[in-house]
Design an enzyme around this catalytic site. Structure first.
Site, PDB file in Angstrom:
ATOM      1  N   PRO A  80     -21.053   9.086  -4.068  1.00 29.13           N
ATOM      2  CA  PRO A  80     -21.409   9.255  -5.099  1.00 29.13           C
ATOM      3  C   PRO A  80     -22.801   8.422  -4.797  1.00 29.13           C
ATOM      4  O   PRO A  80     -23.631   7.432  -5.078  1.00 29.13           O
ATOM      5  CB  PRO A  80     -20.674   8.710  -6.338  1.00 29.13           C
ATOM      6  CG  PRO A  80     -19.676   7.993  -5.275  1.00 29.13           C
ATOM      7  CD  PRO A  80     -20.222   8.702  -4.025  1.00 29.13           C
ATOM      8  N   ALA A  97     -16.004  13.236  -4.817  1.00 28.59           N
ATOM      9  CA  ALA A  97     -15.926  14.844  -4.315  1.00 28.59           C
ATOM     10  C   ALA A  97     -14.868  15.856  -4.730  1.00 28.59           C
ATOM     11  O   ALA A  97     -15.166  16.672  -4.524  1.00 28.59           O
ATOM     12  CB  ALA A  97     -14.622  13.494  -3.340  1.00 28.59           C
ATOM     13  N   GLY A 155     -17.260  11.380   1.046  1.00 31.19           N
ATOM     14  CA  GLY A 155     -16.147   9.349   0.848  1.00 31.19           C
ATOM     15  C   GLY A 155     -15.785   8.265   1.886  1.00 31.19           C
ATOM     16  O   GLY A 155     -14.706   8.123   1.714  1.00 31.19           O
ATOM     17  N   HIS A 204      -6.900   7.038  12.296  1.00 31.03           N
ATOM     18  CA  HIS A 204      -6.588   5.505  12.190  1.00 31.03           C
ATOM     19  C   HIS A 204      -5.855   5.331  11.599  1.00 31.03           C
ATOM     20  O   HIS A 204      -4.047   4.667  11.387  1.00 31.03           O
ATOM     21  CB  HIS A 204      -7.698   4.358  10.790  1.00 31.03           C
ATOM     22  CG  HIS A 204      -8.462   4.690  10.895  1.00 31.03           C
ATOM     23  ND1 HIS A 204     -10.198   4.818  10.548  1.00 31.03           N
ATOM     24  CD2 HIS A 204      -9.374   5.023  12.186  1.00 31.03           C
ATOM     25  CE1 HIS A 204     -10.932   3.921  11.055  1.00 31.03           C
ATOM     26  NE2 HIS A 204     -11.067   4.406  12.060  1.00 31.03           N
ATOM     27  N   ASP A 264      -3.237   7.752   4.326  1.00 31.39           N
ATOM     28  CA  ASP A 264      -2.106   7.939   3.827  1.00 31.39           C
ATOM     29  C   ASP A 264      -2.442   9.437   3.651  1.00 31.39           C
ATOM     30  O   ASP A 264      -2.731  10.151   4.361  1.00 31.39           O
ATOM     31  CB  ASP A 264      -3.657   8.188   1.984  1.00 31.39           C
ATOM     32  CG  ASP A 264      -3.767   8.733   1.507  1.00 31.39           C
ATOM     33  OD1 ASP A 264      -4.643  10.161   2.148  1.00 31.39           O
ATOM     34  OD2 ASP A 264      -5.535   8.433   1.065  1.00 31.39           O
ATOM     35  N   ARG A 297       0.574  -1.282   0.032  1.00 30.95           N
ATOM     36  CA  ARG A 297      -0.195  -0.036  -0.001  1.00 30.95           C
ATOM     37  C   ARG A 297       1.159   1.728  -0.077  1.00 30.95           C
ATOM     38  O   ARG A 297       0.484   2.565  -0.395  1.00 30.95           O
ATOM     39  CB  ARG A 297      -0.959  -0.666   1.469  1.00 30.95           C
ATOM     40  CG  ARG A 297      -2.282  -1.151   1.128  1.00 30.95           C
ATOM     41  CD  ARG A 297      -2.868  -1.054   2.411  1.00 30.95           C
ATOM     42  NE  ARG A 297      -3.653   0.025   2.356  1.00 30.95           N
ATOM     43  CZ  ARG A 297      -4.413   0.331   3.938  1.00 30.95           C
ATOM     44  NH1 ARG A 297      -4.028  -0.608   4.453  1.00 30.95           N
ATOM     45  NH2 ARG A 297      -4.773   1.416   3.700  1.00 30.95           N
TER      46      ARG A 297
HETATM   47  P1  OAD Z   1     -15.163   2.666   2.761  1.00 30.04           P
HETATM   48  O1  OAD Z   1     -14.094   2.481   1.333  1.00 30.04           O
HETATM   49  O2  OAD Z   1     -15.136   1.861   3.295  1.00 30.04           O
HETATM   50  O3  OAD Z   1     -16.078   3.803   1.911  1.00 30.04           O
HETATM   51  C1  OAD Z   1     -16.037   4.610   0.898  1.00 30.04           C
HETATM   52  C2  OAD Z   1     -16.741   5.786   0.425  1.00 30.04           C
HETATM   53  O4  OAD Z   1     -16.263   6.544  -0.428  1.00 30.04           O
HETATM   54  C3  OAD Z   1     -17.753   4.391   0.423  1.00 30.04           C
HETATM   55  O5  OAD Z   1     -19.275   5.061   0.817  1.00 30.04           O
HETATM   56  C4  OAD Z   1     -18.227   4.973  -1.679  1.00 30.04           C
HETATM   57  O6  OAD Z   1     -19.457   5.285  -1.535  1.00 30.04           O
HETATM   58  C5  OAD Z   1     -16.990   6.456  -1.647  1.00 30.04           C
HETATM   59  N1  OAD Z   1     -17.135   6.924  -2.645  1.00 30.04           N
HETATM   60  C6  OAD Z   1     -16.109   6.277  -3.746  1.00 30.04           C
HETATM   61  N2  OAD Z   1     -16.069   7.164  -5.120  1.00 30.04           N
HETATM   62  C7  OAD Z   1     -16.328   8.221  -3.946  1.00 30.04           C
HETATM   63  C8  OAD Z   1     -15.979   8.930  -4.831  1.00 30.04           C
HETATM   64  N3  OAD Z   1     -15.590   9.353  -6.625  1.00 30.04           N
HETATM   65  N4  OAD Z   1     -15.984  10.895  -3.943  1.00 30.04           N
HETATM   66  C9  OAD Z   1     -16.642  10.797  -3.214  1.00 30.04           C
HETATM   67  N5  OAD Z   1     -16.979   9.791  -2.326  1.00 30.04           N
HETATM   68  C10 OAD Z   1     -16.922   7.762  -3.114  1.00 30.04           C
HETATM   69  O7  OAD Z   1     -13.726   3.866   3.344  1.00 30.04           O
HETATM   70  P2  OAD Z   1     -14.132   4.665   4.151  1.00 30.04           P
HETATM   71  O8  OAD Z   1     -15.581   4.702   4.948  1.00 30.04           O
HETATM   72  O9  OAD Z   1     -12.507   5.989   4.536  1.00 30.04           O
HETATM   73  O10 OAD Z   1     -10.075   1.606   8.743  1.00 30.04           O
HETATM   74  O11 OAD Z   1     -13.182   3.012   5.806  1.00 30.04           O
HETATM   75  C11 OAD Z   1     -13.696   3.191   6.890  1.00 30.04           C
HETATM   76  C12 OAD Z   1     -12.371   2.170   7.731  1.00 30.04           C
HETATM   77  O12 OAD Z   1     -12.267   1.489   7.196  1.00 30.04           O
HETATM   78  C13 OAD Z   1     -10.881   2.904   6.884  1.00 30.04           C
HETATM   79  O13 OAD Z   1     -10.669   3.979   7.546  1.00 30.04           O
HETATM   80  C14 OAD Z   1     -10.350   1.574   7.119  1.00 30.04           C
HETATM   81  C15 OAD Z   1     -11.321   0.567   6.777  1.00 30.04           C
HETATM   82  O14 OAD Z   1     -11.377  -0.516   7.723  1.00 30.04           O
HETATM   83  C16 OAD Z   1      -8.960   0.631   9.929  1.00 30.04           C
HETATM   84  O15 OAD Z   1      -7.952   0.221   8.574  1.00 30.04           O
HETATM   85  C17 OAD Z   1      -8.848   0.868  10.564  1.00 30.04           C
END
Ligand code: OAD
Length: 244
Positions: free
Chosen positions: A213, A231, A186, A120, A105, A71
């Site tokens: 989205p 975004a 996002g 995180h 990141d 990663r």
């Molecule tokens: P997710 O992968 O759970 O969710 C990503 C979100 O981004 C989804 O709701 C998508 O619909 C949305 N998305 C996709 N493309 C997009 C775009 N172009 N613009 C805006 N949004 C978009 O990721 P997180 O919610 O960040 O934790 O995940 C939370 C945590 O789960 C992470 O920090 C990580 C993971 O397990 C740990 O590792 C502790």
């Protein structure tokens, strides 16, 4: 569908009032990094319990380490997205703009963002499991030993089953208390305690918006508070409105 209500976000930005952006993997997707959930998400390919828990690192440190080295390499190969850049420009205009991110990141920082806190943890540093000493991320293929105590170094991220840093939580709570407007960009809002931020902000009196989205089914937002789009599209539109 009701039109998105830009009023409070524009007012906060234009009058330099506290404005909090709460970002997740969706904002970095536009830079080329994978999200966690969804069809092409990391957790479709990897089993969380094998790569992102303290137990996994105790059982098989090399495999967990390699997952994070991969990663880190992907992160080095991408640049901040237009959304990261726009958010940094908005901060340059509004000294009371803050970013809380669930992302590990460093794309906000590489875009020039200054007020950003990582709930995180961060890929750009390692931390000794034994004494807690931190250092810039190693590029070794195996977890190195701590130069101070000989303990094993690990990525400085929060794994499932671990507590968030108390200092980070204090900062998050402080920023939530101070802000009237929160924009979630996002995130699927599925991982506690990070997922509780919008509700806590709302209880503290803030108006909370979502940019996604694919609207999150778990959390309800009032009419006009969901921007159903990416975004980049959101920030282009926001900057356009600020110029008008
Ligand atoms: P997710 O992968 O759970 O969710 C990503 C979100 O981004 C989804 O709701 C998508 O619909 C949305 N998305 C996709 N493309 C997009 C775009 N172009 N613009 C805006 N949004 C978009 O990721 P997180 O919610 O960040 O934790 O995940 C939370 C945590 O789960 C992470 O920090 C990580 C993971 O397990 C740990 O590792 C502790």
């Amino acid at each position: 569908m009701t039109a998105f209500d830009w009023t409070s976000i524009l007012e906060a930005q234009e009058s330099n009032r506290p404005l909090l952006f709460y970002t997740g993997a969706g904002i970095s997707r536009e830079a080329g990094l994978r999200t966690f959930r969804g069809d092409d998400g990391l957790w479709q390919e990897y089993d969380v319990s094998e790569v992102a828990t303290p137990g996994a690192f105790a059982r098989d440190p090399e495999s967990v380490w390699l997952f994070y080295q991969k990663r880190r390499k992907q992160l080095r190969d991408v640049e901040p997205s237009g959304a990261h850049e726009a958010l940094s420009r908005l901060e340059a205009e509004n000294p009371n703009l803050r970013v809380i991110t669930q992302n590990v990141d460093d794309l906000h920082e590489r875009a020039g963002q200054e007020s950003v806190v990582h709930m995180h943890g961060e890929l750009r540093t390692d931390r000794c499991q034994q004494c807690g000493r931190q250092q810039p991320a190693s590029r070794e293929e195996e977890p190195p030993e701590c130069e101070r105590c000989g303990g094993r170094m690990r990525p400085n991220v929060v794994w499932f089953g671990e507590q968030l840093s108390p200092e980070v939580l204090d900062t998050v709570n402080d920023w939530i208390r101070r802000t009237d407007v929160v924009v979630v960009v996002g995130s699927s809002l599925t991982v506690a305690p990070a997922s509780t931020v919008p509700d806590r902000a709302r209880r503290a009196g803030a108006e909370v918006f979502e940019v996604n989205p694919n609207p999150t089914p778990e959390v309800s937002f009032p009419e006009g508070h969901r921007f159903q789009g990416g975004a980049g599209e959101f920030f282009r539109s926001l900057e356009q409105r600020l110029r008008e």
